[in-house]
Design an enzyme around this catalytic site. Structure first.
Site, PDB file in Angstrom:
ATOM      1  N   LYS A  14      77.836   4.362 -11.324  1.00  0.00           N
ATOM      2  CA  LYS A  14      76.942   5.247 -10.571  1.00  0.00           C
ATOM      3  C   LYS A  14      76.904   6.642 -11.181  1.00  0.00           C
ATOM      4  O   LYS A  14      75.833   7.228 -11.374  1.00  0.00           O
ATOM      5  CB  LYS A  14      77.401   5.315  -9.119  1.00  0.00           C
ATOM      6  N   THR A  33      78.562   7.947  -2.980  1.00  0.00           N
ATOM      7  CA  THR A  33      78.650   8.438  -4.357  1.00  0.00           C
ATOM      8  C   THR A  33      79.862   9.344  -4.462  1.00  0.00           C
ATOM      9  O   THR A  33      79.820  10.518  -4.071  1.00  0.00           O
ATOM     10  CB  THR A  33      77.370   9.194  -4.759  1.00  0.00           C
TER      11      THR A  33
END
Length: 297
Positions: free
Chosen positions: A171, A96
């Protein structure tokens, strides 16, 4: 798929390692944590002393790393993946991080004759072990097709998002929604209990009402049980919302709710709740309201 490299053998990376080994796919791995590396070795992975050493042995490397700075170091540092990867190999980045970082990495990799896939995943360690993650994948369609068998071993669903950077973007905006959902649910739930609703009854009603979310349904049953064991740590929630704020700043986009959401998770971390589940933002509202919505543990 003879051997797959795996850099980062922690919660998600360790789960992916077990999944690959369970499917008969050899893993060559590295982690800065000797505990994580030893756990992977016990499962049957071969452990190398550096990311570069892994890249020299395999044609495909998957990375699962904590933050953008570590991604830059692992990929672009002296002796890192880009420098040591075989020409024509593929590096699959699942951390991430912000889209600008993965684009920068992809540019450096392309100059070295190395391909990059931009992957963002949803799921927790149990889903990683079972191959039930959800992947957002950015990159050239032919490159995705070339590695589809591997991706399908690790994920139950694969969404193609477009070019490099698009998966990381999806994301982060999804995480903004998720973190906002939990923060709003915490405020609303404590208000309902403050007004006299019994917590379990309130949860049962809200969990089938229009304001529900997946995180409310899965997380707030545990909140009323006083259970904050982390499936997603509050400290990681703060890391992600800070990435979102940075991305918005870089794009000259004036977010309005994100700074408020960030302050809630920052306060929770400052109160010592960083290792608790990110639903721990409830505790700040409990303190303000002078009530407790969950059973003490």
């Amino acid at each position: 798929m003879n051997e797959i490299g795996l850099i980062g053998l922690g919660n998600i990376g360790g789960g992916m390692c077990k999944r690959l080994l369970d499917r008969g796919i050899a893993v060559v791995g590295f982690d800065v944590s000797s505990e994580a590396a030893n756990a992977a070795a016990e499962l049957g992975a071969k452990i190398e002393p550096s990311p570069g050493a892994v890249a020299q042995r395999v044609d495909v490397v998957v990375t699962s790393l904590p933050n953008p700075a570590i991604v830059r170091d692992v990929y672009l540092g002296s002796g890192g993946l880009v420098a040591k990867a075989r020409r024509g190999s593929t590096l699959i980045e699942t951390s991430t991080i912000d889209p600008h970082t993965i684009r920068h990495v992809a540019e450096a990799a392309a100059a070295a004759g190395v391909d990059i896939l931009d992957v963002a995943l949803s799921g927790e360690p149990p889903q990683a072990i079972l191959g039930e993650l959800v992947f957002q994948v950015g990159g050239a369609d032919d490159l995705i097709d070339r590695h589809l068998d591997l991706l399908q071993v690790l994920a139950k669903k694969i969404n193609r998002t477009g070019g490099i950077g698009t998966a990381k973007t999806v994301k982060l905006v999804n995480n903004l929604m998720s973190l906002g959902n939990v923060a709003v649910a915490a405020e609303a739930f404590v208000l309902g209990v403050k007004c006299g609703m019994e917590p379990k009854r309130l949860y049962d009603i809200l969990s089938v009402s229009g304001g529900r979310s997946a995180h409310f349904i899965s997380g707030f049953q545990k909140v009323i049980e006083g259970e904050y064991r982390a499936s997603f740590k509050t400290s990681l929630a703060l890391k992600d919302i800070n990435l979102i704020l940075d991305l918005a700043k870089e794009e000259h986009y004036a977010v309005q709710l994100a700074p408020v959401i960030a302050s809630l998770y920052r306060n929770a971390v400052e109160q010592g709740l960083g290792e608790d589940n990110f639903t721990s933002v409830v505790k700040g509202y409990e303190a303000t309201a002078g009530i407790q919505v969950g059973t003490s543990r």
